[in-house]
Motif scaffolding. Structure first.
Motif, PDB file in Angstrom:
ATOM      1  N   SER A  52       0.818  -1.221   0.000  1.00 54.69           N
ATOM      2  CA  SER A  52       0.000   0.000   0.000  1.00 54.69           C
ATOM      3  C   SER A  52       0.847   1.265   0.000  1.00 54.69           C
ATOM      4  O   SER A  52       0.356   2.339  -0.299  1.00 54.69           O
ATOM      5  CB  SER A  52      -0.905   0.014   1.229  1.00 54.69           C
ATOM      6  OG  SER A  52      -0.131   0.199   2.400  1.00 54.69           O
ATOM      7  N   SER A  53       2.147   1.144   0.367  1.00 54.03           N
ATOM      8  CA  SER A  53       3.067   2.286   0.545  1.00 54.03           C
ATOM      9  C   SER A  53       2.638   3.191   1.692  1.00 54.03           C
ATOM     10  O   SER A  53       3.101   4.315   1.814  1.00 54.03           O
ATOM     11  CB  SER A  53       3.191   3.166  -0.698  1.00 54.03           C
ATOM     12  OG  SER A  53       3.146   2.425  -1.846  1.00 54.03           O
ATOM     13  N   ALA A  54       1.724   2.732   2.539  1.00 59.26           N
ATOM     14  CA  ALA A  54       1.310   3.553   3.688  1.00 59.26           C
ATOM     15  C   ALA A  54       2.166   3.192   4.895  1.00 59.26           C
ATOM     16  O   ALA A  54       2.695   2.087   4.975  1.00 59.26           O
ATOM     17  CB  ALA A  54      -0.159   3.303   4.006  1.00 59.26           C
ATOM     18  N   ARG A  55       2.282   4.157   5.817  1.00 58.33           N
ATOM     19  CA  ARG A  55       2.985   3.893   7.070  1.00 58.33           C
ATOM     20  C   ARG A  55       1.946   3.388   8.054  1.00 58.33           C
ATOM     21  O   ARG A  55       0.916   4.038   8.259  1.00 58.33           O
ATOM     22  CB  ARG A  55       3.574   5.214   7.573  1.00 58.33           C
ATOM     23  CG  ARG A  55       4.940   5.040   8.175  1.00 58.33           C
ATOM     24  CD  ARG A  55       5.581   6.356   8.545  1.00 58.33           C
ATOM     25  NE  ARG A  55       5.947   6.297   9.956  1.00 58.33           N
ATOM     26  CZ  ARG A  55       5.418   7.069  10.880  1.00 58.33           C
ATOM     27  NH1 ARG A  55       4.506   7.951  10.560  1.00 58.33           N
ATOM     28  NH2 ARG A  55       5.793   6.958  12.135  1.00 58.33           N
ATOM     29  N   THR A  68      -4.482   1.514  15.631  1.00 64.55           N
ATOM     30  CA  THR A  68      -3.705   1.309  14.407  1.00 64.55           C
ATOM     31  C   THR A  68      -3.746   2.637  13.659  1.00 64.55           C
ATOM     32  O   THR A  68      -4.829   3.157  13.380  1.00 64.55           O
ATOM     33  CB  THR A  68      -4.341   0.206  13.538  1.00 64.55           C
ATOM     34  OG1 THR A  68      -4.360  -0.991  14.310  1.00 64.55           O
ATOM     35  CG2 THR A  68      -3.550  -0.034  12.267  1.00 64.55           C
ATOM     36  N   THR A  69      -2.567   3.190  13.375  1.00 63.53           N
ATOM     37  CA  THR A  69      -2.501   4.473  12.672  1.00 63.53           C
ATOM     38  C   THR A  69      -1.963   4.236  11.268  1.00 63.53           C
ATOM     39  O   THR A  69      -0.917   3.609  11.099  1.00 63.53           O
ATOM     40  CB  THR A  69      -1.570   5.451  13.422  1.00 63.53           C
ATOM     41  OG1 THR A  69      -2.014   5.525  14.786  1.00 63.53           O
ATOM     42  CG2 THR A  69      -1.601   6.841  12.818  1.00 63.53           C
ATOM     43  N   ILE A  70      -2.706   4.734  10.272  1.00 67.80           N
ATOM     44  CA  ILE A  70      -2.286   4.571   8.871  1.00 67.80           C
ATOM     45  C   ILE A  70      -2.031   5.967   8.319  1.00 67.80           C
ATOM     46  O   ILE A  70      -2.919   6.829   8.362  1.00 67.80           O
ATOM     47  CB  ILE A  70      -3.400   3.889   8.045  1.00 67.80           C
ATOM     48  CG1 ILE A  70      -3.834   2.574   8.713  1.00 67.80           C
ATOM     49  CG2 ILE A  70      -2.937   3.620   6.619  1.00 67.80           C
ATOM     50  CD1 ILE A  70      -5.084   1.974   8.107  1.00 67.80           C
ATOM     51  N   THR A  71      -0.825   6.201   7.815  1.00 71.58           N
ATOM     52  CA  THR A  71      -0.468   7.519   7.278  1.00 71.58           C
ATOM     53  C   THR A  71       0.104   7.364   5.886  1.00 71.58           C
ATOM     54  O   THR A  71       0.866   6.427   5.623  1.00 71.58           O
ATOM     55  CB  THR A  71       0.602   8.198   8.172  1.00 71.58           C
ATOM     56  OG1 THR A  71       0.154   8.147   9.525  1.00 71.58           O
ATOM     57  CG2 THR A  71       0.834   9.642   7.793  1.00 71.58           C
TER      58      THR A  71
END
Length: 204
Positions: A52-55, A68-71
């Motif tokens: 996804s290339s997300a952090r 859960t943090t998605i950035t």
């Protein structure tokens, strides 16, 4: 005759600007869901991050709930949410008999600053009703703040496809109406004492 978007000159198309926005989405998850997302030796979360290339970060702690943090760019965040929703569906389905496997409703709990929840609900609940009707997902905004925070839980449930559409619409609303004032993020399982202590240290 010039098209309306031709007027923006060298600014790039609206779609391009939208993709360059960094979005942070926080979700509240229980132990079993966290286990699904992390996978054996962290393999699942590693795969979701790479594809996804997300952090993606998962809060530490022994309490049953974790954040859960998605950035990332809006695109990367939606890809990650999509992968998480399908993974949860797969694991929920695996626990039931063959007939219902794969179509158990998935529930995601988003954590959103209370000051943005008004825009999400809309006048007399019009916006949230529109989101429910256009996506087919169930959306519930909690009436109470999460303990020791200025955030509320927004519960979205349905099959992954409807959840993803729903999260996209929620994010569009959030990006249009930034939070007002300071946001005190929710930390599961922290006692009020710890928070007061750290707040006093900051003032120090």
């Amino acid at each position: 005759m010039a098209s309306p978007d031709g007027a923006s000159g060298m600014g790039g198309s609206p779609e391009e600007t939208e993709l360059s926005i960094t979005l942070t989405l926080r979700m509240l998850m229980h132990g079993k869901e966290i286990g699904s997302i992390i996978g054996k030796k962290g393999e699942t979360v590693k795969r979701i991050r790479e594809q996804s290339s997300a952090r993606i970060t998962i809060s530490e702690g022994s309490c049953p709930e974790r954040i859960t943090t998605i950035t990332g760019s809006t695109d990367a965040v939606f890809r990650a949410v999509s992968m998480i929703a399908f993974k949860l569906e797969e694991d929920l389905g695996a626990g039931s008999d063959g007939a219902t496997a794969g179509r158990a409703p998935v529930t995601l709990r988003l954590v959103i600053p209370a000051s943005q929840c008004g825009s999400l609900i809309g006048k007399a609940g019009a916006k949230i009703r529109e989101i429910r009707e256009s996506t087919g997902a169930q959306v519930q905004v909690a009436g109470d703040l999460l303990p020791n925070s200025t955030e509320r839980a927004v519960t979205v449930s349905g099959v992954p496809d409807t959840i993803i559409q729903c999260v996209r619409q929620i994010c569009a609303v959030i990006l249009e109406s930034p939070p007002k004032g300071a946001t005190i993020p929710y930390h599961p399982g922290l006692s009020l004492g710890t928070i007061l202590l750290s707040a006093n240290q900051v003032r120090g």
